[in-house]
Design a protein around this motif. Sequence first.
Motif, PDB file in Angstrom:
ATOM      1  N   ASP A  97      49.749  40.664  44.516  1.00  8.49           N
ATOM      2  CA  ASP A  97      48.840  39.898  43.854  1.00  8.49           C
ATOM      3  C   ASP A  97      49.315  38.113  43.989  1.00  8.49           C
ATOM      4  O   ASP A  97      48.504  37.465  44.288  1.00  8.49           O
ATOM      5  CB  ASP A  97      48.541  39.983  42.240  1.00  8.49           C
ATOM      6  CG  ASP A  97      47.807  41.099  42.004  1.00  8.49           C
ATOM      7  OD1 ASP A  97      47.349  41.857  43.075  1.00  8.49           O
ATOM      8  OD2 ASP A  97      47.926  41.690  40.813  1.00  8.49           O
ATOM      9  N   TYR A 187      44.197  49.108  39.848  1.00  3.40           N
ATOM     10  CA  TYR A 187      42.998  48.508  40.744  1.00  3.40           C
ATOM     11  C   TYR A 187      41.900  48.970  40.284  1.00  3.40           C
ATOM     12  O   TYR A 187      40.774  48.184  40.451  1.00  3.40           O
ATOM     13  CB  TYR A 187      43.290  48.923  42.279  1.00  3.40           C
ATOM     14  CG  TYR A 187      44.560  48.190  42.873  1.00  3.40           C
ATOM     15  CD1 TYR A 187      44.458  46.956  43.156  1.00  3.40           C
ATOM     16  CD2 TYR A 187      45.481  48.999  43.089  1.00  3.40           C
ATOM     17  CE1 TYR A 187      45.466  46.210  43.681  1.00  3.40           C
ATOM     18  CE2 TYR A 187      46.570  48.444  43.777  1.00  3.40           C
ATOM     19  CZ  TYR A 187      46.849  47.117  43.988  1.00  3.40           C
ATOM     20  OH  TYR A 187      47.773  46.314  44.473  1.00  3.40           O
ATOM     21  N   LYS A 190      40.564  46.226  37.953  1.00  4.96           N
ATOM     22  CA  LYS A 190      40.136  45.098  38.743  1.00  4.96           C
ATOM     23  C   LYS A 190      38.907  45.139  39.684  1.00  4.96           C
ATOM     24  O   LYS A 190      38.635  44.226  40.318  1.00  4.96           O
ATOM     25  CB  LYS A 190      41.437  44.530  39.836  1.00  4.96           C
ATOM     26  CG  LYS A 190      42.711  44.175  39.166  1.00  4.96           C
ATOM     27  CD  LYS A 190      43.871  43.932  40.325  1.00  4.96           C
ATOM     28  CE  LYS A 190      45.151  43.417  39.446  1.00  4.96           C
ATOM     29  NZ  LYS A 190      45.191  42.272  38.876  1.00  4.96           N
ATOM     30  N   LYS A 192      38.459  47.033  42.179  1.00  5.43           N
ATOM     31  CA  LYS A 192      38.944  47.284  43.660  1.00  5.43           C
ATOM     32  C   LYS A 192      39.139  48.478  43.973  1.00  5.43           C
ATOM     33  O   LYS A 192      39.065  48.954  45.500  1.00  5.43           O
ATOM     34  CB  LYS A 192      40.155  46.392  43.918  1.00  5.43           C
ATOM     35  CG  LYS A 192      40.361  44.976  43.521  1.00  5.43           C
ATOM     36  CD  LYS A 192      39.421  44.204  44.357  1.00  5.43           C
ATOM     37  CE  LYS A 192      39.474  42.879  44.214  1.00  5.43           C
ATOM     38  NZ  LYS A 192      38.575  41.632  44.877  1.00  5.43           N
TER      39      LYS A 192
END
Length: 219
Positions: A97, A187, A190, A192
Motif C-alpha cells: 500500500d 482486501y 477495501k 478490492k
Amino acid sequence: MRLILLGPPGGGKGTQAKRLQDRFGLVQLSTGDMLRAAIAAGSELGKKAKSVMDAGQLVSDDIIIGMIAERIEQPDCKGGFILDGFPRTIPQAEALDRLLADKGLNLDFAIEIRVPDERIVERITGRFTCAKCGAGYHDKFQRPKTDGVCDVCGGTEFSRRADDNAETVTARLNAYHAQTAPLLPYYEEKGKLRVVDGTLPIDEVTRKLEEILQTANVG
Ligand code: AP5
C-alpha cells in the motif's frame, strides 16, 4: 492495471498470471520465481532463502518487501503488473500500500483463486516446467501436446521444484492459512477482493479472470 493473485500453493496463480500478462500487457511479478533465481545464482539472498523455502515456511518480510520495491521500479512495470505470490502477510500488504501510494498508483483487484486443500497435493506433486523457457505443465491436467516436448519452445528438458513434495506441501498450506488467508478480509474491506473458482478447468479460470479484468477502470 495492477492486480494481486491470491490463493493456496498450487492453486493456479502462476499458470493464470502467464496467460493474463500477454493479453493485458502486464508483467508477472512472482516472488517465488525471484527467490528461485537467487538460489540458482548462488547469491547471499538465495542462500538465506533456500532452507526456508525447502521447509515450506515464508521468507522474512524485509527480504521480500525489499525485492518487490526494487522490482516495481523497473521500466517494464510502468504498464502495470500482476503480483503472483506477493503479498503473503499483512505487513507485506501494508508495505505494498505504501509503495503504491508513494507513486500515486492504485491497486485494481486482489483476486482469490479458491481451491480447497484436498485438491492441492495432486496439483503440486504433478507439476513440472520446461527447463529452457519455464512453461508450466501438469502430469494429468496440462500435458504437453507431444510427450516430452515443450509446446512453447520445443525444449526437451523438464524440471520439478525442490519444494513440490507431499511433506512440504502440508507446511506450505499451514503457512497459507495462518499468514496469507488474513489478506482476504483485508482486501475485502477495501472493496478490492474478487473470488474465482480455481477448481474449474484452466481455460475456464482464465475466462473468469478476464471477465474481472475487463471491468477495471483503465487509466
Ligand atoms: P511460490 O513460488 O509463490 O509458490 P506457491 O505460492 O506455493 O505457489 P505455487 O507456485 O506452488 O503455485 P501456483 O498457485 O502458482 O500454481 P500453478 O499455477 O503452478 O513460493 C514458493 C516459496 O517461496 C514459498 O513457500 C516461500 O518460502 C517463498 N515465498 C515466495 N513468495 C513469498 C512471499 N511473498 N513472502 C514470503 N515467502 C515467499 O499450478 C500448479 C499446478 O496445477 C500446475 O502443474 C498447473 O498446470 C496445474 N493447474 C493450475 N490450474 C489448474 C486448474 N484449474 N485445474 C487443474 N490443474 C491446474
